[in-house]
Motif scaffolding. Structure first.
Motif, mmCIF file in Angstrom:
data_model
loop_
_atom_site.group_PDB
_atom_site.id
_atom_site.type_symbol
_atom_site.label_atom_id
_atom_site.label_comp_id
_atom_site.label_asym_id
_atom_site.label_seq_id
_atom_site.Cartn_x
_atom_site.Cartn_y
_atom_site.Cartn_z
ATOM 1 N N TYR A 66 -58.193 -20.701 -60.881
ATOM 2 C CA TYR A 66 -56.323 -21.547 -60.773
ATOM 3 C C TYR A 66 -56.778 -23.457 -60.706
ATOM 4 N N ARG A 67 -56.184 -23.894 -62.053
ATOM 5 C CA ARG A 67 -56.357 -25.199 -61.897
ATOM 6 C C ARG A 67 -54.615 -25.930 -61.131
ATOM 7 N N ASP A 68 -54.653 -26.690 -61.532
ATOM 8 C CA ASP A 68 -53.594 -28.209 -60.517
ATOM 9 C C ASP A 68 -53.231 -28.422 -61.599
ATOM 10 N N ASP A 69 -53.318 -28.490 -62.795
ATOM 11 C CA ASP A 69 -52.487 -29.445 -64.489
ATOM 12 C C ASP A 69 -52.886 -28.523 -65.228
ATOM 13 N N VAL A 70 -51.651 -28.200 -66.538
ATOM 14 C CA VAL A 70 -52.114 -27.766 -67.668
ATOM 15 C C VAL A 70 -53.197 -27.909 -68.416
ATOM 16 N N ASP A 71 -53.684 -28.900 -67.949
ATOM 17 C CA ASP A 71 -54.974 -29.844 -69.060
ATOM 18 C C ASP A 71 -56.318 -29.281 -67.680
ATOM 19 N N ASN A 72 -56.092 -29.149 -66.751
ATOM 20 C CA ASN A 72 -57.735 -28.952 -65.552
ATOM 21 C C ASN A 72 -58.405 -28.209 -66.571
ATOM 22 N N ALA A 73 -59.691 -27.704 -65.811
ATOM 23 C CA ALA A 73 -60.095 -26.788 -65.971
ATOM 24 C C ALA A 73 -60.284 -25.569 -65.617
ATOM 25 N N TRP A 74 -60.244 -24.602 -65.953
ATOM 26 C CA TRP A 74 -60.044 -23.465 -64.384
ATOM 27 C C TRP A 74 -60.829 -23.144 -63.999
ATOM 28 N N LYS A 75 -60.728 -23.350 -62.313
ATOM 29 C CA LYS A 75 -61.703 -23.209 -61.407
ATOM 30 C C LYS A 75 -61.916 -21.325 -60.794
ATOM 31 N N THR A 76 -63.257 -20.661 -60.419
ATOM 32 C CA THR A 76 -62.508 -19.852 -59.683
ATOM 33 C C THR A 76 -62.419 -19.869 -58.202
ATOM 34 N N LEU A 77 -61.781 -18.836 -57.209
ATOM 35 C CA LEU A 77 -61.068 -18.856 -56.241
ATOM 36 C C LEU A 77 -61.758 -17.431 -55.565
ATOM 37 N N SER A 78 -61.485 -16.608 -55.753
ATOM 38 C CA SER A 78 -62.234 -14.995 -55.796
ATOM 39 C C SER A 78 -62.501 -15.082 -56.926
ATOM 40 N N THR A 79 -63.536 -13.825 -56.185
ATOM 41 C CA THR A 79 -64.338 -12.080 -57.450
ATOM 42 C C THR A 79 -63.805 -11.132 -56.677
ATOM 43 N N GLN A 80 -63.804 -9.902 -57.316
ATOM 44 C CA GLN A 80 -64.357 -8.716 -57.456
ATOM 45 C C GLN A 80 -64.352 -7.871 -58.238
ATOM 46 N N LYS A 81 -64.653 -6.679 -57.575
ATOM 47 C CA LYS A 81 -65.028 -5.246 -58.981
ATOM 48 C C LYS A 81 -63.395 -4.706 -58.957
ATOM 49 N N SER A 82 -63.079 -5.100 -60.380
ATOM 50 C CA SER A 82 -61.711 -4.033 -60.576
ATOM 51 C C SER A 82 -62.016 -2.358 -60.359
ATOM 52 N N SER A 83 -61.308 -1.758 -59.879
ATOM 53 C CA SER A 83 -61.399 -0.361 -59.483
ATOM 54 C C SER A 83 -62.293 0.845 -60.583
ATOM 55 N N SER A 84 -62.121 1.481 -61.268
ATOM 56 C CA SER A 84 -62.317 2.400 -61.988
ATOM 57 C C SER A 84 -61.285 2.790 -63.238
ATOM 58 N N LEU A 85 -60.095 2.673 -62.922
ATOM 59 C CA LEU A 85 -58.831 2.578 -63.351
ATOM 60 C C LEU A 85 -58.889 0.840 -64.249
ATOM 61 N N GLY A 86 -58.950 0.617 -63.679
ATOM 62 C CA GLY A 86 -58.903 -0.997 -64.025
ATOM 63 C C GLY A 86 -57.974 -1.725 -62.503
ATOM 64 N N TYR A 87 -57.934 -1.307 -62.196
ATOM 65 C CA TYR A 87 -56.441 -2.301 -61.387
ATOM 66 C C TYR A 87 -57.616 -3.058 -60.162
ATOM 67 N N PHE A 88 -56.583 -3.626 -59.923
ATOM 68 C CA PHE A 88 -57.543 -4.947 -59.301
ATOM 69 C C PHE A 88 -56.351 -6.026 -58.194
#
Length: 222
Positions: A66-88
């Motif tokens: 996420y980021r608060d403004d279009v000019d801000n750097a992206w920050k990671t909020l959460s991380t997970q693994k996708s399914s074997s078919l690519g779903y998340f």
């Protein structure tokens, strides 16, 4: 015979290329860089679903950023693994308007994927309309049933609503347009009460209560 064999080989090669092309096209159609969300307008701190499918259909690390403004750097909020078919799927919340995307780091021979930005706007929830009908009846003239009706914003279908009445708390649910209503018999005594409609806390979004609406029954001279 040689020209015929060459022609057959060319046809088979072309058929293979077409098949590969169709497979790739189908895979791309099933996947997207867009982040799908249940709502683009959310209540403060309300949890919502953010989900998608990766073009590379195998298990990969997916980060919700996420980021608060279009000019801000992206920050990671959460991380997970996708399914074997690519779903998340993630279930984030936000206290202010922000931009969200998914990001997949390069790995295992697969390139990185930077998803498209999705704006999530935080809005104030409101009871835009609340009424009690009728608002007055004669207690000695066979009172009719009373209807309490409320409309809420933003619309949240199936969100629980409680109406305070002279016969106790009555439950209903928002419909697809944000409406909720109850109908009840108020009794035949003389009284006055201030009815209210409250949409209950849900998915970490706070409850919201309407302003009171006064209903009155009294003895009427004939």
């Amino acid at each position: 015979m040689k020209p015929v064999r060459l022609l057959c080989a060319a046809i088979l090669a072309l058929t293979g290329l077409v098949a590969v092309g169709l497979t790739t096209e189908a895979a791309n159609a099933a996947s997207s860089k867009d982040l799908n969300v249940t709502y683009t307008k959310v209540i403060k701190n309300e949890r919502f679903s953010a989900y998608g499918r990766l073009a590379t259909h195998n298990i990969r690390t997916v980060k919700l950023q996420y980021r608060d403004d279009v000019d801000n750097a992206w920050k990671t909020l959460s991380t997970q693994k996708s399914s074997s078919l690519g779903y998340f799927e993630f279930t984030p919340s936000t206290s202010r308007t922000r931009y969200f995307r998914y990001y997949v780091p390069a790995g295992g021979g697969d390139p990185k994927i930077s998803g498209n930005s999705k704006k999530i706007t935080v809005v104030s929830q409101k009871v835009t309309f609340f009424a009690v009908t009728p608002s007055f009846q004669c207690s000695n003239l066979s009172p009719e049933n009373v209807t309490m009706f409320a409309h809420f914003y933003p619309v949240r279908p199936y969100r629980s609503v409680h109406f305070s009445t002279n016969v106790g708390s009555l439950q209903a649910y928002q419909d697809a347009k944000g409406n909720a209503a109850v109908n009840f018999y108020p009794g035949a005594s003389a009284f006055t009460f201030a009815g209210k409609a409250t949409t209950d806390q849900e998915n970490s979004a706070a409850a919201k209560t309407s302003a009171p609406f006064t209903y009155r029954q009294s003895y009427c001279d004939l």
